[in-house]
Design an enzyme around this catalytic site. Structure first.
Site, PDB file in Angstrom:
ATOM      1  N   TYR A  63     -54.111  13.432   8.526  1.00 43.22           N
ATOM      2  CA  TYR A  63     -54.853  13.260   7.267  1.00 43.22           C
ATOM      3  C   TYR A  63     -54.300  14.153   6.159  1.00 43.22           C
ATOM      4  O   TYR A  63     -54.296  13.772   4.989  1.00 43.22           O
ATOM      5  CB  TYR A  63     -56.363  13.492   7.475  1.00 43.22           C
ATOM      6  N   ASP A 100     -58.131   6.176  -0.624  1.00 42.92           N
ATOM      7  CA  ASP A 100     -57.090   6.893  -1.369  1.00 42.92           C
ATOM      8  C   ASP A 100     -57.500   7.390  -2.755  1.00 42.92           C
ATOM      9  O   ASP A 100     -56.741   8.103  -3.405  1.00 42.92           O
ATOM     10  CB  ASP A 100     -55.833   6.003  -1.485  1.00 42.92           C
ATOM     11  N   HIS A 115     -65.521   3.158   3.411  1.00 43.73           N
ATOM     12  CA  HIS A 115     -64.851   3.873   4.502  1.00 43.73           C
ATOM     13  C   HIS A 115     -64.616   5.351   4.190  1.00 43.73           C
ATOM     14  O   HIS A 115     -63.860   6.016   4.886  1.00 43.73           O
ATOM     15  CB  HIS A 115     -63.513   3.194   4.845  1.00 43.73           C
ATOM     16  N   CYS A 123     -68.558  18.714   7.558  1.00 50.73           N
ATOM     17  CA  CYS A 123     -68.759  19.578   8.722  1.00 50.73           C
ATOM     18  C   CYS A 123     -69.327  18.770   9.887  1.00 50.73           C
ATOM     19  O   CYS A 123     -70.257  17.985   9.708  1.00 50.73           O
ATOM     20  CB  CYS A 123     -69.706  20.719   8.362  1.00 50.73           C
ATOM     21  N   CYS A 147     -70.793  27.130   7.550  1.00 48.41           N
ATOM     22  CA  CYS A 147     -71.249  27.605   8.880  1.00 48.41           C
ATOM     23  C   CYS A 147     -70.096  27.926   9.831  1.00 48.41           C
ATOM     24  O   CYS A 147     -70.334  28.372  10.949  1.00 48.41           O
ATOM     25  CB  CYS A 147     -72.198  26.588   9.499  1.00 48.41           C
ATOM     26  N   GLU A 212     -50.084 -12.779   2.245  1.00 50.48           N
ATOM     27  CA  GLU A 212     -50.183 -13.441   3.555  1.00 50.48           C
ATOM     28  C   GLU A 212     -51.578 -14.044   3.696  1.00 50.48           C
ATOM     29  O   GLU A 212     -52.513 -13.587   3.061  1.00 50.48           O
ATOM     30  CB  GLU A 212     -50.061 -12.409   4.690  1.00 50.48           C
TER      31      GLU A 212
END
Ligand code: NAD
Ligand code: ZN
Length: 241
Positions: A63, A100, A115, A123, A147, A212
């Site tokens: 990520y 993004d 998403h 967290c 935390c 496509e």
């Protein structure tokens, strides 16, 4: 095109559903096209809760790399048209699977990121969310500022459930949408396909933009075959001139 022009006017309720394909021309790889690999891993192997449980460092590294790619990328002409749509149609909603941040950077505000967003961490213990910025992380895996527990990317991974409040907002818009654009999605992720199907069942006219065929193509009213960055600016010019 004549057909599309006749059904699109500023008083229409217009939805746009986007997938990774719209950001492809900004240099962000899709999951299923070429470039859907990082090191030897396939995207679908890393974007899962199981992968994170097994190796949080590896998933964070992936990520961190992808966030760097997104930070350097720029919105392309297709994102720009989607922003123009928001200002043109009186009633508009953008639902994106993309994490993004390019739609926001193009100017869209009426947007639901179903998403999540790659620039946000969460967290795993106290659910505190915080923004990551554009720079590479100094600490991997990242700990919570509040935390000290392990954090994770604020992303809906394969097999995870969606935020029900976000879904409700999507479906309530899609229930009475006049026109729905589906841009750059393969339809391998099922929830966005259900959303489009639902909207069509409620009477929306569905226009797909994709080079496509996808699982959406068989129920879309029209498939505009080609790259979003080519098709959308042409469509917009025809519509507004
Ligand atoms: P996908 O990778 O499954 O499919 C991409 C689709 O885009 C394909 O149908 C392909 O034909 C089409 N496409 C390729 N180039 C295009 C172009 N120039 N114009 C229009 N269409 C083009 O992507 P998906 O359906 O979005 O599903 C993948 C999942 O992965 C999503 O859940 C998403 O959250 C995530 N993802 C996000 C990003 C991002 O944020 N940019 C990138 C990769 C994956
Ligand atoms: Zn915490």
């Amino acid at each position: 095109m004549e057909n599309i022009k006749s059904i699109l006017n500023p008083n229409k309720r217009v939805g746009v559903l986007t997938g990774a394909g719209i950001s492809h021309e900004s240099g962000i790889p899709t999951f299923r096209g070429a470039g859907g690999y990082w090191k030897e891993y396939k995207a679908e192997e890393l974007a899962t809760p199981q992968a994170f449980q097994k190796d949080p460092r590896l998933v964070w590294e992936w990520y961190d790399y992808r966030r760097g790619v997104c930070a350097k990328a720029q919105p392309n002409p297709a994102h720009e048209v989607v922003y123009k749509m928001e200002t043109y149609f009186s009633d508009f909603l953008l639902i994106t699977q993309n994490v993004d941040g390019l739609h926001r950077r193009a100017g869209n505000q009426k947007i639901l990121e179903i998403h999540g967003n790659i620039f946000t961490a969460r967290c795993t213990s106290c659910s505190n969310q915080f923004s990551l910025g554009n720079e590479a992380l100094k600490e991997i895996p990242l700990k919570c500022e509040r935390c000290g527990s392990l954090t994770r990317p604020h992303i809906v991974w394969f097999g995870e459930s969606y935020d029900t409040d976000l879904l409700d907002r999507c479906y309530s818009f899609l229930a009475s949408c006049d026109v729905l654009f589906v841009i750059g999605t393969s339809g391998q992720v099922s929830v966005p396909v259900y959303m489009a199907q639902y909207s069509v069942s409620k009477g929306a006219y569905c226009i797909e933009v994709n080079p496509e065929e996808s699982t959406v193509s068989h129920f879309a009213n029209q498939l505009l075959k080609g790259k979003a960055g080519d098709i959308l600016p042409k469509l917009w010019e025809e519509l507004t001139n």
